[in-house]
Design an enzyme around this catalytic site. Sequence first.
Site, PDB file in Angstrom:
ATOM      1  N   ASP A 130     -24.461 -21.865  54.403  1.00  0.00           N
ATOM      2  CA  ASP A 130     -25.189 -22.829  55.234  1.00  0.00           C
ATOM      3  C   ASP A 130     -24.207 -23.703  56.008  1.00  0.00           C
ATOM      4  O   ASP A 130     -23.287 -24.290  55.433  1.00  0.00           O
ATOM      5  CB  ASP A 130     -26.098 -23.707  54.364  1.00  0.00           C
ATOM      6  CG  ASP A 130     -27.225 -22.902  53.734  1.00  0.00           C
ATOM      7  OD1 ASP A 130     -27.937 -22.209  54.466  1.00  0.00           O
ATOM      8  OD2 ASP A 130     -27.372 -22.956  52.500  1.00  0.00           O
ATOM      9  N   ASP A 172     -18.381 -20.186  53.199  1.00  0.00           N
ATOM     10  CA  ASP A 172     -19.637 -20.838  52.855  1.00  0.00           C
ATOM     11  C   ASP A 172     -20.757 -20.198  53.673  1.00  0.00           C
ATOM     12  O   ASP A 172     -20.491 -19.458  54.633  1.00  0.00           O
ATOM     13  CB  ASP A 172     -19.519 -22.340  53.141  1.00  0.00           C
ATOM     14  CG  ASP A 172     -20.727 -23.125  52.664  1.00  0.00           C
ATOM     15  OD1 ASP A 172     -21.326 -22.737  51.636  1.00  0.00           O
ATOM     16  OD2 ASP A 172     -21.089 -24.111  53.322  1.00  0.00           O
ATOM     17  N   LYS A 226     -18.880 -25.525  43.528  1.00  0.00           N
ATOM     18  CA  LYS A 226     -18.041 -26.355  44.404  1.00  0.00           C
ATOM     19  C   LYS A 226     -18.381 -27.837  44.229  1.00  0.00           C
ATOM     20  O   LYS A 226     -19.556 -28.166  44.090  1.00  0.00           O
ATOM     21  CB  LYS A 226     -18.266 -25.959  45.871  1.00  0.00           C
ATOM     22  CG  LYS A 226     -17.909 -24.524  46.210  1.00  0.00           C
ATOM     23  CD  LYS A 226     -18.158 -24.209  47.677  1.00  0.00           C
ATOM     24  CE  LYS A 226     -19.621 -24.205  48.039  1.00  0.00           C
ATOM     25  NZ  LYS A 226     -19.881 -23.824  49.444  1.00  0.00           N
ATOM     26  N   ASP A 262     -17.863 -25.877  56.009  1.00  0.00           N
ATOM     27  CA  ASP A 262     -18.267 -26.931  56.945  1.00  0.00           C
ATOM     28  C   ASP A 262     -18.245 -28.315  56.306  1.00  0.00           C
ATOM     29  O   ASP A 262     -18.585 -29.295  56.959  1.00  0.00           O
ATOM     30  CB  ASP A 262     -19.679 -26.649  57.487  1.00  0.00           C
ATOM     31  CG  ASP A 262     -20.761 -26.856  56.429  1.00  0.00           C
ATOM     32  OD1 ASP A 262     -20.606 -26.316  55.310  1.00  0.00           O
ATOM     33  OD2 ASP A 262     -21.749 -27.558  56.711  1.00  0.00           O
TER      34      ASP A 262
END
Length: 257
Positions: A13, A11, A182, A207
């Site tokens: 961010d 990922d 996602k 995250d």
Amino acid sequence: MTRTIESWLTDMDGVLVHEGHAIPGAAEFIKTLRDKERPFLILTNNSIFTARDLRARLYASGIDVPESAIWTSALATAQFLSDQIPGGSAYAIGEAGLTTALYEAGYTLTESDPDYVVLGETRTYSFEAITKAVRLILGGARFICTNPDATGPSAEGPLPATGAVAAMITRATGREPYFVGKPNPMMFRSALNRIDAHSESTAMVGDRMDTDVVAGIEAGLHTFLVLTGSTTVKDVDRYPFRPSTVVDSVANLIERI
């Protein structure tokens, strides 16, 4: 049994960058992947920007990645539509990231009897465009969304995003969209195909439990949860599934490459 990891999905961010700044260890993590010639892709549900735009933003933060190593929900959506109806047509609500991806996939953008209505993220959702989408869907167009995120970040606070606008269109039409991004593992499978990787030897670094980790599990990947984004260690126990491994940040993964 410890898996041998040959390919990486990550990922952006909360894993590599936070509010425009590189997370410590992120630049070294990407450099090591490149130096060791490991296949990798950076995944993002953001459909506003093109891969070129995102490459420039990462470079400005000190992370050097090729444009080809970025896979957005807009690119995954364009690939999905091209596989479904090659050379089809779409009415698109979104920014350059979405319209460019559709165009490069051979799609015609039109308001007249399109095969699909494709909803992406934009900072300027217009009532006129949403009304047009509702009428086209009621007229028979298939309803596709780049990602299900209900809100997006801004300096002033959360903004309504694709999922929230999709809910409004669904209420008006009675039609549920198909979400490509996602946590749909479809996005991960398209990413694996893009770098010719196999799920058994690929890891996903994210995250968020509710997107990165769950989709990684459903796609059969080894999942690393980093704690530099929106999830804490205490949050993990609230979910009925667990990541393969929890680490403080991508800095802890450099030695695994």
